[in-house]
Design an enzyme around this catalytic site. Structure first.
Site, PDB file in Angstrom:
ATOM      1  CG  ASP A  61      55.459  24.307  28.011  1.00 35.00           C
ATOM      2  OD1 ASP A  61      55.366  25.452  27.512  1.00 35.00           O
ATOM      3  OD2 ASP A  61      56.187  24.062  28.986  1.00 35.00           O
ATOM      4  CB  ALA A  98      39.778  29.104  25.569  1.00 33.90           C
ATOM      5  CB  SER A  99      37.783  30.299  30.714  1.00 35.97           C
ATOM      6  OG  SER A  99      36.831  29.950  31.697  1.00 35.97           O
ATOM      7  CG  LEU A 100      31.409  32.326  30.409  1.00 28.22           C
ATOM      8  CD1 LEU A 100      30.924  32.783  29.043  1.00 28.22           C
ATOM      9  CD2 LEU A 100      30.272  31.641  31.173  1.00 28.22           C
ATOM     10  CE1 TYR A 101      33.189  33.777  36.470  1.00 24.80           C
ATOM     11  CE2 TYR A 101      32.172  32.317  34.867  1.00 24.80           C
ATOM     12  CZ  TYR A 101      32.393  32.685  36.176  1.00 24.80           C
ATOM     13  OH  TYR A 101      31.826  31.957  37.200  1.00 24.80           O
ATOM     14  CG  LEU A 102      40.337  35.314  35.907  1.00 25.42           C
ATOM     15  CD1 LEU A 102      40.840  33.929  36.309  1.00 25.42           C
ATOM     16  CD2 LEU A 102      41.522  36.221  35.559  1.00 25.42           C
ATOM     17  N   GLY A 103      37.154  34.638  37.323  1.00 19.30           N
ATOM     18  CA  GLY A 103      36.532  35.236  38.505  1.00 19.30           C
ATOM     19  C   GLY A 103      37.434  36.275  39.157  1.00 19.30           C
ATOM     20  CB  THR A 104      36.774  39.280  40.772  1.00 19.94           C
ATOM     21  OG1 THR A 104      35.519  39.023  41.425  1.00 19.94           O
ATOM     22  CG2 THR A 104      36.513  39.682  39.331  1.00 19.94           C
ATOM     23  N   GLY A 105      37.943  36.510  42.757  1.00 22.62           N
ATOM     24  CA  GLY A 105      38.239  36.186  44.152  1.00 22.62           C
ATOM     25  C   GLY A 105      39.715  35.909  44.413  1.00 22.62           C
ATOM     26  CG  HIS A 135      29.959  27.837  27.020  1.00 23.52           C
ATOM     27  ND1 HIS A 135      29.631  26.506  27.070  1.00 23.52           N
ATOM     28  CD2 HIS A 135      29.664  28.340  28.246  1.00 23.52           C
ATOM     29  CE1 HIS A 135      29.149  26.204  28.265  1.00 23.52           C
ATOM     30  NE2 HIS A 135      29.152  27.300  28.999  1.00 23.52           N
ATOM     31  CE  LYS A 171      32.931  26.892  29.518  1.00 21.74           C
ATOM     32  NZ  LYS A 171      32.247  26.731  30.762  1.00 21.74           N
TER      33      LYS A 171
END
Length: 513
Positions: free
Chosen positions: A180, A77-84, A173, A175
């Site tokens: 497992d 769970a996160s705010l977003y996943l970057g694109t780099g 929001h 994280k």
């Protein structure tokens, strides 16, 4: 947070919710913080299962190692996943692990569940969604991507507010990174800055199946009331679920409240039963039960010396457990106790400010200097955000001085060349102790957004173990070493000049960042 805040005065305030009655402290039990288990499940573990990390690089490497080793579940769970490139490497690790699971003998068991925020994860042409679609296409039925959409962004408001501005209304929001039975709690997002030079906090809870089960259920439940990403980059709700912005808002929030509280209360009941069983089996007259428990678990576990309490804050759903616990901790901190509190965005709620200024404990508050604020040097409106934080900080410092509390309440600014600062949390040192016995770590920033607008989660870690207390103390010292004490002269420096329009606008928009 969003860098677009000037539209905030036009936005609707959050729906008011009924505040739950405050909990009372109980002095009995293994430690003085046992009252928290009246609200949430209590997980007793061995301190040897807790590891405190210190750097973004360590966090990133651990994520990759844990993904590659996972056999049953990966829950993130996160705010977003970057694109780099670094984020793509994480996605490649997931793909490799899923492929290995498919090729393994017997039925493939690995399940991947990812929860992100809809507005932040949909920003731009290349975004979190486009990064994850290849996994959905290649591993149907094995990967789930849920995008939480706040119920407060709807109707005309949703149509009028452009991309980025819309993130001021409310976000997912939380994280949590889970592999497992290993759980990482942090304030860091899945983005290259958080893997390189954006300082945050991170703790690994190893071999903790009950805690992993709890956070799996929590993320799954929020996922169930979120939009599901499809292989063609469309989104849809699960069948029979009320839509967050097209459906009835009250009905949606009531369902979400009920579902999340079921997760919290069922885990609490399970842990109480487990606690009662452990207590009885430790007595000589319960030898049969003790033998049964020993056989079932493959041997007796060591006595716990550390307790984990998950604290959830979801004000849009009427859930405010984290707020209640934090306020109680600040209220009950006795004279000569020391509270080290840190936030990347210094914008405390009025209630937290009143408690800090009106109670007896010593406070050392660590915040970002303008140069390490994530918005420093940004173009346009975003470039004024560090100045807004300087203005809020100056107002608070002036209040501290007015009340003659400078010795008891001290502000310190984190400064580190080439880095930004995003660490958040709290360490509590009891009177007469050189080591902390409690820390809060997770996603909340102690600000209005964290309390009222966003979905947040952190854990309270309480420990009697000196080695773990030393780990937590070293973490605190390492962060505070990169700081300088704030004084009146701090605000006389040229880089602390705040333009008049920023001073005028900040009170109007401070509830949105």
């Amino acid at each position: 947070r969003s860098s677009w805040l000037l539209l905030a005065p036009l936005l609707t305030p959050p729906v008011p919710v009924i505040t739950a009655p405050p909990c009372s402290l109980c002095p009995e039990g293994a430690h003085r913080f046992q009252w928290i288990r009246n609200l949430v499940p209590e997980f007793g573990i061995s301190s040897s299962h807790v590891k405190v990390l210190s750097s973004p690089a360590e966090f990133y490497e651990l994520l990759k190692v844990q993904i590659k080793a996972a056999k049953q579940r990966v829950v993130m769970a996160s705010l977003y996943l970057g694109t780099g490139l670094l984020e793509q490497e994480l996605v490649d690790c997931l793909e490799e692990t899923l492929e290995k699971s498919l090729q393994a003998k017997g039925s493939p068991n690995l399940r991947v569940s990812i929860l992100l925020d809809y507005t932040r994860g949909s920003r731009g042409r290349k975004n979190s969604r486009t990064m994850l679609i290849p996994l959905l296409q290649r591993f149907p039925g094995k990967v789930r991507v849920s995008l939480f959409h706040t119920p407060n962004l709807r109707g005309l408001l949703r149509l009028l507010i452009p991309e980025r501005f819309n993130e001021t209304i409310g976000l997912q929001h939380i994280k949590v990174y889970l592999f497992d039975d290993n759980v990482i709690l942090s304030g860091a997002n899945l983005s290259d800055l958080y893997f390189t030079n954006r300082q945050d906090r991170y703790v690994l809870l190893q071999d903790s199946p009950e805690i992993a089960d709890f956070f799996t259920e929590l993320v799954d439940t929020i996922g169930d009331v979120s939009l599901q990403l499809q292989r063609d980059n469309t989104v849809q709700m699960m069948e029979g679920m009320v839509h967050p912005y097209q459906g009835d808002k009250v009905a949606y929030c009531e369902i979400a409240n009920r579902r999340v509280m079921e997760v919290i209360n069922s885990a609490r009941t399970r842990q109480e039963l487990l606690h009662a069983k452990t207590f009885h089996s430790s007595h000589p007259d319960s030898s049969l039960l003790s033998q049964q428990g020993s056989q079932a678990s493959g041997g007796l576990k060591p006595e716990p010396d550390t307790w984990i309490y998950p604290l959830i804050q979801m004000k849009p759903f009427g859930i405010q457990i984290d707020e209640m616990v934090t306020e109680t901790l600040l209220t009950e901190a006795e004279r000569d106790a020391r509270v080290y509190l840190t936030t990347g965005y210094f914008n405390l709620t009025q209630a937290y400010m009143d408690l800090i200024l009106g109670t007896r404990a010593e406070y050392r508050i660590l915040l970002a200097s303008p140069e390490v604020n994530g918005f420093f040097g940004a173009k346009g409106v975003a470039g004024a955000i560090p100045a807004a934080y300087v203005y809020i900080e100056h107002q608070f410092y002036s209040e501290v001085c007015y009340l003659q509390q400078q010795e008891r309440v001290q502000l310190q600014e984190y400064s580190r060349a080439g880095w930004t600062f995003h660490a958040k949390g709290l360490w509590l040192y009891l009177a007469g102790s050189d080591l902390p016995c409690l820390t809060l770590i997770g996603s909340p920033n102690f600000g209005y957004r964290s309390v009222h607008r966003d979905l947040e989660a952190q854990v309270a870690i309480v420990t009697e173990n000196k080695a773990l207390q030393q780990q937590l103390h070293q973490e605190q010292e390492q962060l505070y070493l990169c700081s300088g004490v704030v004084s009146t002269s701090t605000f006389e420096q040229p880089n602390r000049y705040v333009k008049l329009w920023v001073k005028l606008v900040t009170p109007l928009i401070k509830n949105f960042f």
